[in-house]
Design a protein around this motif. Structure first.
Motif, PDB file in Angstrom:
ATOM      1  N   CYS A 143      18.283 -18.403   9.899  1.00 33.87           N
ATOM      2  CA  CYS A 143      17.195 -19.107  10.583  1.00 33.87           C
ATOM      3  C   CYS A 143      17.221 -18.784  12.073  1.00 33.87           C
ATOM      4  O   CYS A 143      18.268 -18.908  12.710  1.00 33.87           O
ATOM      5  CB  CYS A 143      17.341 -20.614  10.408  1.00 33.87           C
ATOM      6  SG  CYS A 143      17.333 -21.214   8.714  1.00 33.87           S
ATOM      7  N   SER A 202      20.241 -15.188  14.856  1.00 35.89           N
ATOM      8  CA  SER A 202      20.495 -16.074  13.723  1.00 35.89           C
ATOM      9  C   SER A 202      21.090 -17.366  14.233  1.00 35.89           C
ATOM     10  O   SER A 202      21.717 -17.421  15.291  1.00 35.89           O
ATOM     11  CB  SER A 202      21.454 -15.413  12.720  1.00 35.89           C
ATOM     12  OG  SER A 202      22.709 -15.172  13.313  1.00 35.89           O
ATOM     13  N   CYS A 237      15.357 -19.347   4.674  1.00 37.72           N
ATOM     14  CA  CYS A 237      16.567 -18.800   5.283  1.00 37.72           C
ATOM     15  C   CYS A 237      17.725 -18.865   4.289  1.00 37.72           C
ATOM     16  O   CYS A 237      17.648 -19.528   3.264  1.00 37.72           O
ATOM     17  CB  CYS A 237      16.959 -19.606   6.517  1.00 37.72           C
ATOM     18  SG  CYS A 237      15.645 -19.843   7.720  1.00 37.72           S
TER      19      CYS A 237
END
Length: 282
Positions: A227, A263, A211
């Motif tokens: 992530c 996210s 990420c």
């Protein structure tokens, strides 16, 4: 405790510096199975499960609240665990839970664990107001430091910020004000990994890898990462690897949805580190 699922309009009006196009839908990761689930539900099944008997994963575990819910947490001192503040707030009772019903289970995997301790006390961000839920005003205060009855970190180890990441705060008296500038190595696109016990695989520690930090807000105090974050990931660590060492730079708190893509949002160590230093050296 399902807070890490979705904060949508929360960030409207935040002073966030966002590179052009960085929050476009194609810039936020989405790893769905070949045949998308109903309503494009995101899962954790693309993640790599790790061995909770190995370092540093044995320092990460589940924060269990009264047998009703769980979050993730990380040993950041010999007897201190970092998690999210909303994990220790009861929506049902509309108040913070008593410490005695909170347990930390380190190195947890499929019913086995390496260490267990009740929580004897905890502190949360000064501005956290549980009754306001996933509000913008709570965003920068959604952290908690749990003090354990047993010093599990003495044998299992604990995670720290990278050496030189920022100047160590004074530990006498009240924590000093947070620094005005973010650490030099907290840069946009910096590689990060998150870990947690998501609701769809809540008995196995798994990693969201490869990420990036998409952007930051409040001088590096709030982190927006690529992530994917799910219910149960709340309180899990945001990690960076330097050479062969894993370091913790923040804690997962919630998620941002853009279209069908999710996210993660977290709080950087800038926010809670002065309070942690005071706990460890009273």
């Amino acid at each position: 405790m399902k807070y890490c699922c979705l904060v949508l309009a929360l960030f409207m009006g935040l002073a966030v510096q966002v590179p052009a196009g960085v929050l476009a839908q194609d810039k936020i990761r989405k790893n769905l199975p070949p045949r998308a689930l109903p309503q494009n539900n995101v899962t954790s099944f693309h993640r790599r499960a790790v061995d909770s008997n190995a370092k540093p994963w044995q320092s990460i575990g589940r924060v269990n609240i009264g047998g009703r819910a769980h979050c993730s947490g990380t040993l950041v001192g010999k007897d201190v665990v970092l998690t999210a503040a909303h994990c220790v707030y009861s929506k049902r009772d509309q108040k913070m839970v008593v410490p005695g019903i909170v347990h930390f289970v380190a190195g947890y995997s499929k019913g086995d664990y390496l260490g267990h301790s009740k929580v004897k006390s905890y502190i949360v961000g000064d501005g956290y107001r549980g009754e306001e839920g996933a509000s913008r005003s709570n965003l920068a205060h959604d952290w908690a430091l749990l003090t354990l009855e047993k010093p599990l970190g003495e044998t299992l180890g604990f995670l720290t910020v990278p050496t030189g990441w920022f100047d160590q705060p004074e530990t006498t008296g009240l924590p000093r004000p947070m620094p005005k500038s973010k650490p030099r190595n907290l840069e946009i696109a910096a590689g990060v990994t998150t870990a947690g016990y998501p609701g769809d695989r809540k008995h196995v520690l798994s990693l969201e890898e490869n990420c990036n930090i998409i952007t930051t807000a409040n001088a590096g105090r709030i982190l927006f990462t690529s992530c994917i974050a799910l219910s149960g990931d709340s309180g899990g660590p945001i990690l960076q690897k330097t050479d062969e060492d894993w370091n913790i730079i923040g804690v997962q708190t919630s998620a941002l949805k853009a279209g069908n893509k999710i996210s993660g949002v977290g709080i950087s160590a800038l926010v809670y580190q002065p309070y942690l230093a005071a706990l460890m050296d009273p």
